[in-house]
Design a protein around this motif. Structure first.
Motif, PDB file in Angstrom:
ATOM      1  N   HIS A   1      -4.842  14.527  -3.362  1.00 36.35           N
ATOM      2  CA  HIS A   1      -4.720  13.460  -2.372  1.00 36.35           C
ATOM      3  C   HIS A   1      -5.839  12.427  -2.545  1.00 36.35           C
ATOM      4  N   GLN A   2      -7.057  12.907  -2.812  1.00 37.64           N
ATOM      5  CA  GLN A   2      -8.183  11.985  -2.955  1.00 37.64           C
ATOM      6  C   GLN A   2      -8.018  11.099  -4.187  1.00 37.64           C
ATOM      7  N   ASP A   3      -7.501  11.661  -5.285  1.00 36.10           N
ATOM      8  CA  ASP A   3      -7.251  10.860  -6.482  1.00 36.10           C
ATOM      9  C   ASP A   3      -6.218   9.770  -6.200  1.00 36.10           C
ATOM     10  N   VAL A   4      -5.164  10.128  -5.464  1.00 39.68           N
ATOM     11  CA  VAL A   4      -4.121   9.164  -5.113  1.00 39.68           C
ATOM     12  C   VAL A   4      -4.724   8.038  -4.276  1.00 39.68           C
ATOM     13  N   GLU A   5      -5.461   8.413  -3.243  1.00 38.97           N
ATOM     14  CA  GLU A   5      -6.071   7.416  -2.365  1.00 38.97           C
ATOM     15  C   GLU A   5      -7.036   6.512  -3.142  1.00 38.97           C
ATOM     16  N   ASP A   6      -7.838   7.117  -4.014  1.00 43.07           N
ATOM     17  CA  ASP A   6      -8.789   6.335  -4.813  1.00 43.07           C
ATOM     18  C   ASP A   6      -8.071   5.330  -5.713  1.00 43.07           C
ATOM     19  N   CYS A   7      -6.978   5.759  -6.348  1.00 44.76           N
ATOM     20  CA  CYS A   7      -6.237   4.859  -7.238  1.00 44.76           C
ATOM     21  C   CYS A   7      -5.656   3.675  -6.467  1.00 44.76           C
ATOM     22  N   VAL A   8      -5.049   3.960  -5.313  1.00 41.19           N
ATOM     23  CA  VAL A   8      -4.438   2.889  -4.534  1.00 41.19           C
ATOM     24  C   VAL A   8      -5.504   1.914  -4.033  1.00 41.19           C
ATOM     25  N   GLN A   9      -6.597   2.445  -3.515  1.00 40.33           N
ATOM     26  CA  GLN A   9      -7.663   1.565  -3.022  1.00 40.33           C
ATOM     27  C   GLN A   9      -8.258   0.721  -4.153  1.00 40.33           C
ATOM     28  N   GLU A  10      -8.459   1.346  -5.292  1.00 40.13           N
ATOM     29  CA  GLU A  10      -9.011   0.611  -6.444  1.00 40.13           C
ATOM     30  C   GLU A  10      -8.043  -0.481  -6.902  1.00 40.13           C
ATOM     31  N   ALA A  11      -6.751  -0.177  -6.923  1.00 40.10           N
ATOM     32  CA  ALA A  11      -5.761  -1.178  -7.328  1.00 40.10           C
ATOM     33  C   ALA A  11      -5.776  -2.364  -6.365  1.00 40.10           C
ATOM     34  N   LEU A  12      -5.826  -2.064  -5.072  1.00 35.11           N
ATOM     35  CA  LEU A  12      -5.857  -3.142  -4.079  1.00 35.11           C
ATOM     36  C   LEU A  12      -7.129  -3.986  -4.215  1.00 35.11           C
ATOM     37  N   LEU A  13      -8.246  -3.328  -4.417  1.00 37.94           N
ATOM     38  CA  LEU A  13      -9.507  -4.062  -4.571  1.00 37.94           C
ATOM     39  C   LEU A  13      -9.514  -4.931  -5.822  1.00 37.94           C
ATOM     40  N   ARG A  14      -9.001  -4.380  -6.916  1.00 40.72           N
ATOM     41  CA  ARG A  14      -8.957  -5.173  -8.149  1.00 40.72           C
ATOM     42  C   ARG A  14      -8.059  -6.393  -7.986  1.00 40.72           C
ATOM     43  N   ALA A  15      -6.916  -6.183  -7.325  1.00 40.12           N
ATOM     44  CA  ALA A  15      -6.007  -7.304  -7.112  1.00 40.12           C
ATOM     45  C   ALA A  15      -6.632  -8.336  -6.177  1.00 40.12           C
ATOM     46  N   ALA A  16      -7.334  -7.872  -5.162  1.00 38.85           N
ATOM     47  CA  ALA A  16      -7.972  -8.785  -4.222  1.00 38.85           C
ATOM     48  C   ALA A  16      -9.047  -9.617  -4.916  1.00 38.85           C
ATOM     49  N   ALA A  17      -9.728  -9.027  -5.864  1.00 38.36           N
ATOM     50  CA  ALA A  17     -10.807  -9.722  -6.558  1.00 38.36           C
ATOM     51  C   ALA A  17     -10.313 -10.533  -7.757  1.00 38.36           C
TER      52      ALA A  17
ATOM     53  N   ARG B   1       0.814  -1.224   0.000  1.00 36.42           N
ATOM     54  CA  ARG B   1       0.000   0.000   0.000  1.00 36.42           C
ATOM     55  C   ARG B   1       0.846   1.271   0.000  1.00 36.42           C
ATOM     56  N   GLU B   2       1.809   1.378   0.897  1.00 42.77           N
ATOM     57  CA  GLU B   2       2.616   2.604   0.983  1.00 42.77           C
ATOM     58  C   GLU B   2       3.410   2.854  -0.299  1.00 42.77           C
ATOM     59  N   ARG B   3       3.971   1.795  -0.868  1.00 47.09           N
ATOM     60  CA  ARG B   3       4.720   1.941  -2.120  1.00 47.09           C
ATOM     61  C   ARG B   3       3.803   2.413  -3.240  1.00 47.09           C
ATOM     62  N   LEU B   4       2.612   1.854  -3.313  1.00 49.52           N
ATOM     63  CA  LEU B   4       1.648   2.268  -4.336  1.00 49.52           C
ATOM     64  C   LEU B   4       1.220   3.713  -4.117  1.00 49.52           C
ATOM     65  N   TYR B   5       1.059   4.098  -2.876  1.00 51.02           N
ATOM     66  CA  TYR B   5       0.676   5.481  -2.555  1.00 51.02           C
ATOM     67  C   TYR B   5       1.755   6.448  -3.045  1.00 51.02           C
ATOM     68  N   ARG B   6       3.030   6.127  -2.772  1.00 52.61           N
ATOM     69  CA  ARG B   6       4.120   6.994  -3.245  1.00 52.61           C
ATOM     70  C   ARG B   6       4.148   7.051  -4.766  1.00 52.61           C
ATOM     71  N   LEU B   7       3.933   5.917  -5.404  1.00 56.01           N
ATOM     72  CA  LEU B   7       3.926   5.834  -6.868  1.00 56.01           C
ATOM     73  C   LEU B   7       2.830   6.725  -7.458  1.00 56.01           C
ATOM     74  N   ALA B   8       1.639   6.630  -6.907  1.00 54.70           N
ATOM     75  CA  ALA B   8       0.520   7.431  -7.419  1.00 54.70           C
ATOM     76  C   ALA B   8       0.699   8.908  -7.085  1.00 54.70           C
ATOM     77  N   ARG B   9       1.264   9.205  -5.925  1.00 51.98           N
ATOM     78  CA  ARG B   9       1.444  10.603  -5.527  1.00 51.98           C
ATOM     79  C   ARG B   9       2.403  11.334  -6.458  1.00 51.98           C
ATOM     80  N   LEU B  10       3.350  10.621  -7.049  1.00 49.76           N
ATOM     81  CA  LEU B  10       4.265  11.232  -8.007  1.00 49.76           C
ATOM     82  C   LEU B  10       3.570  11.607  -9.315  1.00 49.76           C
ATOM     83  N   ARG B  11       2.442  10.986  -9.579  1.00 50.03           N
ATOM     84  CA  ARG B  11       1.768  11.182 -10.856  1.00 50.03           C
ATOM     85  C   ARG B  11       0.484  11.993 -10.771  1.00 50.03           C
TER      86      ARG B  11
END
Length: 178
Positions: free
Chosen positions: A41-57, A27-37
């Motif tokens: 803050h909300q867009d970054v959080e949304d991207c990381v959460q969506e990535a985790l959910l997609r991977a979980a599913a 999660r933290e690594r993905l957050y840093r990755l998205a924050r660079l792009r």
């Protein structure tokens, strides 16, 4: 407050709990990755959460390649956010007269109000001018508007030009009278 593992799986040792134990350390690594792009803050959080959910599913997740898989999903989601933002910016600029320099919420609110005012003024237009401008606001080309209205392309272009000039005059008059 429940953790994401507890929300999706209430039984320890279940496949869902094991999946989240595999994903959450990234999660933290993905957050840093998205924050660079992304800037928001909300867009970054949304991207990381969506990535985790997609991977979980994702049913066929390879546990050996979780890191690269999550990186790929996150980067693609960042691109989607950027494309959506650019598409919205272009549409607003093209159709509701929002200046490209609108940087803060105050400027965006003023630009949106100005766009709404301008759309009200369109109702003052008459005949072909109103019909062509409304068709253009909907995103159709002048050629398509001409076909829909049963007029020549030149007539549609002329009506569009006259309507825009009239709207500019009304806008200018409203700025000097206010």
């Amino acid at each position: 407050m429940l953790s994401s593992t507890e929300v999706l799986s209430s039984t320890e040792g279940s496949p869902a709990a094991e999946r989240w134990e595999l994903l959450l350390p990234h999660r933290e690594r993905l957050y840093r990755l998205a924050r660079l792009r992304l800037t928001g803050h909300q867009d970054v959080e949304d991207c990381v959460q969506e990535a985790l959910l997609r991977a979980a599913a994702y049913r066929d997740l390879d546990e050996e390649r979780v890191g690269p898989f999550l990186t790929s999903i996150t980067l693609r989601l960042c691109v989607d956010v950027y494309r959506r933002r650019e598409r919205t910016r272009k549409l607003l600029h093209q159709h509701s007269f929002v200046p490209e320099t609108a940087s803060g919420p105050e400027e965006a609110a003023c630009a949106a109000a100005e766009g709404a005012w301008m759309l009200q003024q369109v109702q003052r237009l008459e005949g072909q001018e109103r019909e062509v401008i409304l068709a253009r606001i909907e995103g159709t080309s002048t050629r398509e508007a001409a076909g829909r209205l049963g007029i020549s392309i030149k007539a549609a272009e002329g009506a569009f030009t006259r309507a825009r000039a009239r709207l500019r005059r009304w806008h200018g008059a409203s700025l000097t009278s206010g």
